[in-house]
Write an enzyme that holds these catalytic residues in place. Structure first.
Site, PDB file in Angstrom:
ATOM      1  CD  GLU A 324       0.119  -2.330  -4.343  1.00 45.61           C
ATOM      2  OE1 GLU A 324       1.393  -2.336  -4.260  1.00 45.61           O
ATOM      3  OE2 GLU A 324      -0.421  -1.581  -5.281  1.00 45.61           O
ATOM      4  CG  HIS A 325      -2.826  -0.843  -1.528  1.00 45.67           C
ATOM      5  ND1 HIS A 325      -2.095  -0.294  -2.604  1.00 45.67           N
ATOM      6  CD2 HIS A 325      -1.618  -0.912  -0.453  1.00 45.67           C
ATOM      7  CE1 HIS A 325      -0.910  -0.218  -2.399  1.00 45.67           C
ATOM      8  NE2 HIS A 325      -0.696  -0.338  -1.121  1.00 45.67           N
TER       9      HIS A 325
END
Length: 430
Positions: A324-325
């Protein structure tokens, strides 16, 4: 109990069994529990919403929707300044994503794309301790830029009313209405529509397992569109010996702060850095004990430090993980970034913690999780646009291309009508 430090290579079986199976939330139990709620909202409308709000929130409502323009707010000026700065940055970034319709002559015909916005959107904002007003900006701004004409905010009621920050944001973003219903029943109201709540064609926003289950189920039924399926929050950090171990530990803990099912994974070639980050995590636990058990569970049970032989191995695994990040804290972070193919949002260099993107930098923080970035992108203007393709065929082009249509339609056994629909327009038929 320090965070696990694992020595890995591309053939390590544990990489696949532990990290690459996908961490999507198992919503089976939650789905079983919310199905009766969805059906009640579908069949009983407002009555079901009033009933469930009293049952789950302990609040007896007299109405389900409010006009934010008619409510006075008292948000302090410093809070306004912060959110207006974020709003400005988010708008500037997403304005660059605007699409223009186009057409081009190809093989004698005018072909093109016309972009049109989806007709309506619901933005869900959880209540209580999980209040995320920043997500309201992230959901609404790209939709506004896309031209979505109707937007409503859905949020559970509080005993002292709707949080003022949400009302103020609804005012400055010119939202049609606030629907004071939360949980699966709020999602159902948006998907089905009720006497008081207009149906929305799309819904975005964070929520608990029941909200996620409702969104997933109703989307699967074709009743409402959603952003990418959601799972627990996650960060992956690629770092070399030049990285600051204290900063890395802080970034890992910022994900752990979301919940005990969150994960933070450090990929490095430097064992010394790995050990120092582990030490910094323990120091942080003693210095910042708020939500300690939750953070420790996330770090000890769902997070890891992986030591690979080469930086290319770290990059390879990051692409497999599709986080996601993704933070890249290496000396030459641009060359590492050039090799990244799959990530929700990337944070380059030592001064780019995920929290900057969460709140203020301008990129969108509604991102795919659980390896979802291999096929999904972050929320953006494109999320709320549809591509309508069109063609204008000239008489001359139809004449020239008919033989190909005839051959291809015969090959597929559809020449009687497909082929004829072109043939009747040709000179030889007329």
């Amino acid at each position: 109990m320090p965070i696990p430090i694992l020595h890995c290579d591309r053939n390590s079986k544990e990489l696949y069994s532990r990290f690459l199976q996908g961490a999507r939330e198992d919503l089976t139990t939650a789905t079983d529990r919310i199905l009766p709620i969805l059906e009640s909202v579908r069949t009983q409308g407002d009555q079901a919403l009033f009933s469930y709000t009293e049952m789950f929130d302990g609040i007896k409502l007299s109405q389900l929707t409010i006009d934010p323009k008619k409510i006075k707010t008292n948000v302090d000026e410093k809070t306004k300044e912060a959110f207006l700065r974020a709003k400005s940055n988010i708008e500037a970034f997403h304005m660059e994503q605007k699409r223009e319709s186009w057409s081009k002559v190809i093989d004698g015909n005018r072909l093109g794309v016309k972009y049109t916005p989806i007709p309506s959107l619901a933005v869900y904002a959880p209540g209580g301790k999980a209040l995320y007003p920043s997500s309201v900006l992230m959901g609404i701004i790209p939709a506004k830029i896309a031209g979505v004409p109707s937007i409503q905010l859905i949020t559970p009621p509080q005993k002292d009313g709707i949080p003022e920050i949400l009302v103020w944001l609804a005012q400055i973003m010119d939202i049609d209405r606030i629907v004071t219903v939360g949980g699966a029943q709020g999602i159902a109201a948006a998907a089905y529509g009720t006497e008081s709540v207009p149906k929305s064609e799309f819904i975005v926003g964070p929520g608990n397992a029941y909200v996620a289950a409702a969104k997933s189920y109703l989307s699967g039924q074709g009743l409402i569109g959603i952003e990418s399926p959601a799972g627990p929050s996650e960060v992956c950090i690629i770092a070399d010996e030049n990285a600051n171990p204290k900063w890395i530990a802080c970034d890992m803990l910022s994900q752990a702060e979301h919940g005990e099912d969150s994960s933070a994974i450090l990929l490095t070639t430097d064992l010394t850095l790995a050990k120092r980050v582990s030490e910094e995590l323990e120091i942080a636990f003693s210095e910042r004990p708020k939500r300690l058990q939750m953070k420790q569970t996330a770090i000890y049970e769902n997070s890891s430090i992986l030591v690979f032989p080469t930086l290319d191995d770290c990059i390879w695994f990051s692409n497999e993980l599709a986080p996601e990040h993704l933070e890249i804290q290496t000396k030459d972070y641009e060359s590492v970034f050039a090799k990244i193919e799959h990530a929700g949002s990337v944070f380059l260099g030592p001064y780019s913690p995920v929290a900057m993107g969460d709140y203020i930098s301008g990129t969108n923080h509604i991102l795919p999780t659980a390896r979802g970035s291999r096929i999904y992108s972050s929320l953006g203007v494109d999320t709320f646009l549809k591509r309508v393709t069109f063609q204008e065929v000239t008489k001359e082009s139809l004449e020239n291309l008919y033989p190909f249509v005839k051959l291809m339609s015969e090959l597929e056994g559809l020449d009687e009508e497909h082929g004829t629909s072109v043939k009747v327009r040709t000179r030889q038929f007329q």
